[in-house]
Design a protein around this motif. Structure first.
Motif, short mmCIF file in Angstrom:
data_model
loop_
_atom_site.label_atom_id
_atom_site.label_comp_id
_atom_site.label_asym_id
_atom_site.label_seq_id
_atom_site.Cartn_x
_atom_site.Cartn_y
_atom_site.Cartn_z
N THR A 283 0.86 -1.17 0.00
CA THR A 283 0.00 0.00 0.00
C THR A 283 0.90 1.23 0.00
N THR A 284 0.32 2.36 -0.25
CA THR A 284 1.10 3.59 -0.24
C THR A 284 0.44 4.57 0.72
N VAL A 285 1.24 5.16 1.56
CA VAL A 285 0.73 6.16 2.48
C VAL A 285 1.77 7.27 2.60
N ALA A 286 1.32 8.51 2.44
CA ALA A 286 2.22 9.67 2.51
C ALA A 286 3.43 9.48 1.59
N SER A 287 3.19 9.00 0.39
CA SER A 287 4.24 8.78 -0.62
C SER A 287 5.24 7.70 -0.25
N VAL A 288 4.94 6.93 0.76
CA VAL A 288 5.82 5.83 1.16
C VAL A 288 5.15 4.52 0.77
N ALA A 289 5.89 3.65 0.07
CA ALA A 289 5.37 2.32 -0.25
C ALA A 289 5.62 1.42 0.96
N VAL A 290 4.54 0.88 1.52
CA VAL A 290 4.66 -0.08 2.63
C VAL A 290 4.51 -1.48 2.03
N LEU A 291 5.45 -2.34 2.38
CA LEU A 291 5.45 -3.69 1.81
C LEU A 291 5.40 -4.71 2.93
N SER A 292 4.41 -5.59 2.88
CA SER A 292 4.26 -6.62 3.89
C SER A 292 4.48 -7.99 3.25
N TYR A 293 5.57 -8.66 3.64
CA TYR A 293 5.88 -10.01 3.14
C TYR A 293 5.49 -11.01 4.22
N TYR A 294 4.73 -12.02 3.81
CA TYR A 294 4.29 -13.01 4.79
C TYR A 294 4.13 -14.35 4.11
N PHE A 295 3.92 -15.37 4.93
CA PHE A 295 3.77 -16.72 4.40
C PHE A 295 2.30 -16.99 4.07
N VAL A 305 -1.06 -6.56 9.30
CA VAL A 305 0.24 -5.94 9.58
C VAL A 305 0.47 -4.78 8.62
N LEU A 306 0.13 -4.99 7.36
CA LEU A 306 0.27 -3.92 6.37
C LEU A 306 -0.56 -2.70 6.77
N GLN A 307 -1.81 -2.97 7.11
CA GLN A 307 -2.72 -1.89 7.49
C GLN A 307 -2.20 -1.13 8.71
N THR A 308 -1.80 -1.87 9.74
CA THR A 308 -1.30 -1.24 10.96
C THR A 308 -0.05 -0.42 10.69
N THR A 309 0.85 -0.98 9.92
CA THR A 309 2.11 -0.27 9.64
C THR A 309 1.83 1.03 8.88
N ALA A 310 0.93 0.95 7.90
CA ALA A 310 0.61 2.15 7.13
C ALA A 310 -0.06 3.21 8.02
N GLU A 311 -0.98 2.78 8.85
CA GLU A 311 -1.66 3.73 9.74
C GLU A 311 -0.67 4.36 10.72
N ALA A 312 0.17 3.51 11.31
CA ALA A 312 1.13 4.02 12.29
C ALA A 312 2.11 4.98 11.63
N LEU A 313 2.54 4.64 10.42
CA LEU A 313 3.49 5.50 9.72
C LEU A 313 2.89 6.88 9.48
N GLU A 314 1.64 6.90 9.07
CA GLU A 314 0.99 8.18 8.82
C GLU A 314 0.85 9.00 10.10
N LEU A 315 0.48 8.33 11.18
CA LEU A 315 0.33 9.03 12.46
C LEU A 315 1.67 9.56 12.95
N TYR A 316 2.69 8.71 12.94
CA TYR A 316 4.00 9.13 13.46
C TYR A 316 4.63 10.21 12.58
N ASN A 317 4.32 10.18 11.29
CA ASN A 317 4.73 11.29 10.43
C ASN A 317 4.28 12.62 11.01
N ASP A 318 3.03 12.63 11.44
CA ASP A 318 2.47 13.87 11.99
C ASP A 318 3.07 14.20 13.36
N LEU A 319 3.23 13.18 14.19
CA LEU A 319 3.65 13.43 15.57
C LEU A 319 5.14 13.66 15.71
#
Ligand SMILES: [Zn+2]
Length: 509
Positions: A283-295, A305-319
């Protein structure tokens, strides 16, 4: 009550072991796919729509090859450069590497010897040095080796700002460590379905004027390495013709003639993982490609994990300030717990296997934690061995901010089962060498550390607290901050007397 007891049992299960994340799932040979999770956590307070998810069999990550965001400031001399050319024989668990290091003395004082940290050499039979020479080809014969350290005396001290080049050639016969409940998680090596390359090359640690090289011994738990930022140019070739092999790396690749080329600028380290089984969701959030590799058995959790990472990245970008890279990669791992690296983090299969759906789950909490390490560890470095609270307490508290801002319905769960259940106590400023063991270390540094930050926020107020966090993140970007730096900067944002908190939480302040 039954539900609560079941949850408590689960908490006990996941609480006992060691790691970066301070939580360890029950992972021993547990391979059951999770069929109950929904993988679609709610998002209550975010202002932008959730990232779009795509699930594919991975080929090359579809990200652009732009350079990472340039350094805004600070470093006035050229960064140390690592050029690594590696050939992996995946089925034989063998890596052949040619490495050139162009080291720049950024310390401000002359350096009389050069120290290489060689983590693979701490494992018996893994690291074989074939050649070591100066950049002009002259062999270096006058060196000493002691387990994971190689020391080269210099005929003349290297002045500040000056550069020195060395070349190495070596082979790694990769280990396959068994998961251990009693030691630190070991991402390095191979399992039956993946190979993880972390701290796989000799590197030069920071040098502190008046003190020397920052090279700590490994402890039974916690992380001991300290990294100066450097520029990485990495070439990887796979000698095996298996068309299903996928490289999950901390940076986007350019592929030409079966060579994977990476540039990773101003980074703490370069990490990658290879498997012939990975599924990739992006997925892409704030121009960052988030990549989740799993089995393949963990599709629902891999998407979560992908969703959480993207959400957290966007939030921490702001904070905390903008994430400085084009990609952030998450890799499901066959070892215990989670482990952060620059631009990439690993998350244990145990969290995936136990994922129950929804945000009130360790998979979500730990993914938010590991994402926060991209600030508290990568962007803002610290001495992980002697002041681990600077990255671990801040990353644990960042979990709280994640729940507070994005999934408030999970916040009570988080306080109850992530923090208060363990009745945390102990000095926040303890090192990783806590003689009372992992549990005491975790409770003090991670959990009591999070309570300290909560108390600090309540004492000085939200506005100064968040302005300070942002300023700390930006002020020490790509540098190595200390506890002294943390508290000195805090004084610029609050004049409130925090001595009662220091007395309560800190032994040395
Ligand atoms: Zn951590």
């Amino acid at each position: 009550m039954k539900t609560k007891l079941a949850t408590l049992s689960l908490s006990l299960l996941v609480a006992i072991f060691a790691a970066c994340t301070s939580q360890n799932p029950s992972t021993v040979s547990s391979q059951q796919p999770d069929t109950t999770a929904t993988g679609t956590p709610d998002r209550h307070t975010a202002t932008s729509p959730p990232p779009t998810l795509t699930s594919t069999k991975p080929a090359t990550p579809a990200v652009d090859d732009q350079q990472d965001t340039p350094t805004p400031e600070l470093l006035t001399v050229k960064l140390t450069q690592y050029d690594l050319s590696a050939t992996l024989n995946y089925p034989r668990h063998h890596l052949a590497v040619d490495e050139q290091i162009a080291y720049t003395n950024q310390s401000g004082e002359p350096i009389s010897d050069l120290l290489l940290i060689i983590e693979p050499a701490r494992y018996p039979g893994v690291f074989q040095l074939n050649s070591l020479s100066w950049s002009d080809g002259q062999p270096i014969l006058d060196y000493t080796r002691d387990l994971g350290l190689l020391r080269i005396p210099l005929v003349e001290p290297l002045p500040p700002g000056e550069e020195l080049g060395i070349s190495l050639s070596y082979d790694l016969n990769l280990p396959s460590p068994s998961p251990s409940y009693y030691g630190r998680p070991v991402p390095f090596g191979y399992s039956s379905r993946q190979t993880n390359l972390v701290d796989w090359y000799p590197f030069i640690p920071p040098y502190v004027p008046g003190e020397g090289w920052v090279a700590h011994r490994a402890g039974p738990f916690g992380e001991h390495l300290v990294y100066e930022v450097a520029d990485f140019e990495v070439k990887i070739q796979l000698s095996d013709s298996n068309p299903n092999l996928v490289i999950a790396a901390c940076a986007p690749a350019e592929i030409a003639n079966d060579v994977y080329r990476y540039q990773f600028k101003g980074a703490r380290n370069f990490s990658w993982s290879v498997s012939d089984q990975y599924i990739l969701s992006t997925t892409t959030v704030a121009s960052v490609a988030v990549l989740s590799y799993y089995f393949p058995v963990n599709t629902v959790a891999g998407e979560a994990v992908l969703q959480t990472t993207a959400e957290a990245l966007e939030l921490y970008n702001d904070l905390f300030g903008p994430y400085p890279r084009k990609t952030l990669t998450v890799v499901e791992a066959d070892f215990l717990d989670g482990m952060e690296y620059d631009g990439l983090y690993f998350l244990s299969k145990g969290f995936y296997n136990l994922y129950s759906g929804g945000p009130a789950d360790y998979l979500t909490a730990i993914a938010a934690h590991e994402t926060a390490h991209q600030w508290w560890y990568s962007a803002i470095g610290n001495d992980q061995a002697l002041e681990p609270w600077l990255d671990e307490a801040l990353s644990t508290y960042s979990e709280r901010l994640f729940y507070e801002n994005l999934h408030p319905q999970g916040l009570d769960w988080w306080w109850t089962y992530r923090i208060y259940y363990y009745e945390p106590r102990g000095w926040v400023d303890g090192s990783i060498y806590n003689p009372e063991g992992y549990r005491a270390y975790r409770d003090a540094v991670y959990l009591n550390g999070a309570l300290f930050l909560e108390d600090l926020r309540n004492l000085i107020g939200d506005k100064p607290f968040f302005e300070f966090l942002y300023a700390y993140s930006q002020g020490y970007y790509r540098r190595i901050a200390s506890g002294d730096d943390f508290f000195a900067l805090l004084e610029d944002y609050s004049q409130t007397d925090i001595s009662p908190l220091l007395d309560k939480y800190f032994q040395m302040r």
